[in-house]
Enzyme design. Structure first.
Site, mmCIF file in Angstrom:
data_model
loop_
_atom_site.group_PDB
_atom_site.id
_atom_site.type_symbol
_atom_site.label_atom_id
_atom_site.label_comp_id
_atom_site.label_asym_id
_atom_site.label_seq_id
_atom_site.Cartn_x
_atom_site.Cartn_y
_atom_site.Cartn_z
ATOM 1 N N TYR A 112 27.400 0.167 17.929
ATOM 2 C CA TYR A 112 26.045 -0.289 17.627
ATOM 3 C C TYR A 112 25.337 -0.710 18.911
ATOM 4 O O TYR A 112 25.966 -1.228 19.844
ATOM 5 C CB TYR A 112 26.080 -1.501 16.692
ATOM 6 C CG TYR A 112 26.526 -1.206 15.287
ATOM 7 C CD1 TYR A 112 25.620 -0.795 14.317
ATOM 8 C CD2 TYR A 112 27.859 -1.355 14.916
ATOM 9 C CE1 TYR A 112 26.024 -0.543 13.019
ATOM 10 C CE2 TYR A 112 28.280 -1.103 13.625
ATOM 11 C CZ TYR A 112 27.363 -0.689 12.671
ATOM 12 O OH TYR A 112 27.767 -0.439 11.391
ATOM 13 N N TYR A 151 34.836 2.706 13.920
ATOM 14 C CA TYR A 151 34.954 1.731 15.004
ATOM 15 C C TYR A 151 35.941 0.624 14.621
ATOM 16 O O TYR A 151 36.126 0.313 13.441
ATOM 17 C CB TYR A 151 33.588 1.134 15.355
ATOM 18 C CG TYR A 151 32.875 0.426 14.219
ATOM 19 C CD1 TYR A 151 33.159 -0.896 13.877
ATOM 20 C CD2 TYR A 151 31.890 1.085 13.493
ATOM 21 C CE1 TYR A 151 32.485 -1.541 12.850
ATOM 22 C CE2 TYR A 151 31.212 0.451 12.471
ATOM 23 C CZ TYR A 151 31.513 -0.861 12.152
ATOM 24 O OH TYR A 151 30.854 -1.498 11.127
ATOM 25 N N ARG A 161 36.757 0.703 10.691
ATOM 26 C CA ARG A 161 35.822 0.915 9.590
ATOM 27 C C ARG A 161 35.567 2.403 9.412
ATOM 28 O O ARG A 161 35.350 3.123 10.374
ATOM 29 C CB ARG A 161 34.489 0.223 9.861
ATOM 30 C CG ARG A 161 34.569 -1.270 9.912
ATOM 31 C CD ARG A 161 34.077 -2.009 8.682
ATOM 32 N NE ARG A 161 34.012 -1.316 7.424
ATOM 33 C CZ ARG A 161 32.892 -1.122 6.707
ATOM 34 N NH1 ARG A 161 31.753 -1.594 7.146
ATOM 35 N NH2 ARG A 161 32.930 -0.495 5.561
ATOM 36 N N HIS A 164 29.964 5.003 8.057
ATOM 37 C CA HIS A 164 29.075 4.505 7.009
ATOM 38 C C HIS A 164 27.687 4.262 7.584
ATOM 39 O O HIS A 164 27.515 4.113 8.793
ATOM 40 C CB HIS A 164 29.612 3.203 6.396
ATOM 41 C CG HIS A 164 29.747 2.095 7.388
ATOM 42 N ND1 HIS A 164 30.822 1.984 8.249
ATOM 43 C CD2 HIS A 164 28.927 1.049 7.680
ATOM 44 C CE1 HIS A 164 30.665 0.928 9.022
ATOM 45 N NE2 HIS A 164 29.522 0.341 8.706
ATOM 46 N N HIS A 166 24.368 1.681 6.781
ATOM 47 C CA HIS A 166 23.870 0.522 6.036
ATOM 48 C C HIS A 166 22.471 0.819 5.495
ATOM 49 O O HIS A 166 21.632 1.384 6.203
ATOM 50 C CB HIS A 166 23.804 -0.710 6.939
ATOM 51 C CG HIS A 166 25.133 -1.152 7.458
ATOM 52 N ND1 HIS A 166 25.937 -2.036 6.782
ATOM 53 C CD2 HIS A 166 25.802 -0.822 8.604
ATOM 54 C CE1 HIS A 166 27.042 -2.244 7.476
ATOM 55 N NE2 HIS A 166 26.986 -1.523 8.576
#
Length: 247
Positions: A112, A151, A161, A164, A166
């Site tokens: 991110y 990640y 994880r 995905h 959000h």
């Protein structure tokens, strides 16, 4: 009004979700929920007109390029292009027009663009991971982005994880916000992800997008379809606990 009997204002009611299919706020395997899940049973407050009406933002603030995450700072993002599309629906399967849909995600390497994300994966100068769109008259939304990478996140040993995206959905008032995330089909990390597994088994498929060859763009981008159902027996799993009264 003179000569008439005053009537109480009736606010919308929705089909309640089966409690067995509701994602818990506190889930022991998802360690950070111990710090933010309520210790006592929430108290439901009545929703009155001021809570369920009023504009969130002017639609003119959302521009067409906001839905294209692949082009930022004068360059193209690195990664597999994907088209994520679907509809926002109410409990009766009716489209929800004019809903603000926002997304955020990691880049193709799983990082991110955020100060607290410091694991040694490369940042992409042309990808900020943020997008938004307003649903059309048929409740449809569409984003062009890149497939996010997995990640590590430190929840448990060798914790990763699954890929995905959000999602945040706003209705017509500030109290009408729901947050969820879309997964990708057949991800090998599903079995060890406590966020995915916090969703009751019967409802997990609602959190997974469907590959769509029909919408895949030749020589350009793969397509994934994902409808968001706000209420009812087919409700999309959300990250907030509520009583199903107001979308």
């Amino acid at each position: 009004m003179t000569g008439t009997t005053p009537r109480e204002l009736l606010l919308p009611r929705y089909v309640r979700e089966d409690p067995a299919a509701r994602t818990p706020v506190g889930f022991p395997d998802y360690r950070s929920t111990a710090l933010r899940a309520p210790l006592r049973t929430p108290v439901d407050l009545p929703h009155r007109l001021t809570e369920v009406t009023g504009p969130v933002l002017g639609e003119d603030r959302v521009q067409p390029h906001d839905a294209d995450l692949t082009w930022r700072n004068g360059g193209e993002a690195v990664g597999q292009r994907i088209l994520v599309h679907g509809r926002v629906l109410d409990s009766d399967g009716r489209p929800v027009p004019g809903a603000l849909v926002e997304v955020w995600q990691a880049n193709a390497s799983g990082r991110y663009r955020h100060v607290v994300d410091t694991w040694p994966a490369p940042l992409d100068p042309h990808f900020d991971g943020l997008g938004r769109v307003v649903t059309d008259s048929l409740g449809r939304y569409e984003f062009l982005t890149v497939k996010p990478g997995a990640y590590p996140w430190g929840n448990h040993h060798n914790a990763w994880r699954p890929a995905h995206i959000h999602f945040s959905l706003f209705g017509r008032a500030f109290t009408q916000r729901l947050v969820t995330q879309m997964y990708f089909p057949d991800d090998p990390l599903f079995g060890q992800d406590p966020i995915y597994n916090a969703i009751p088994a019967a409802a997990r498929h609602r959190a997974v997008g469907r590959f769509s060859l029909e919408r895949t763009q030749d020589n350009w981008a793969l397509a994934f379809e994902w409808d968001v159902v706000l209420r009812g027996t087919e409700q999309t799993p959300f990250e907030t606990e509520d009583d199903g009264d107001v979308a």
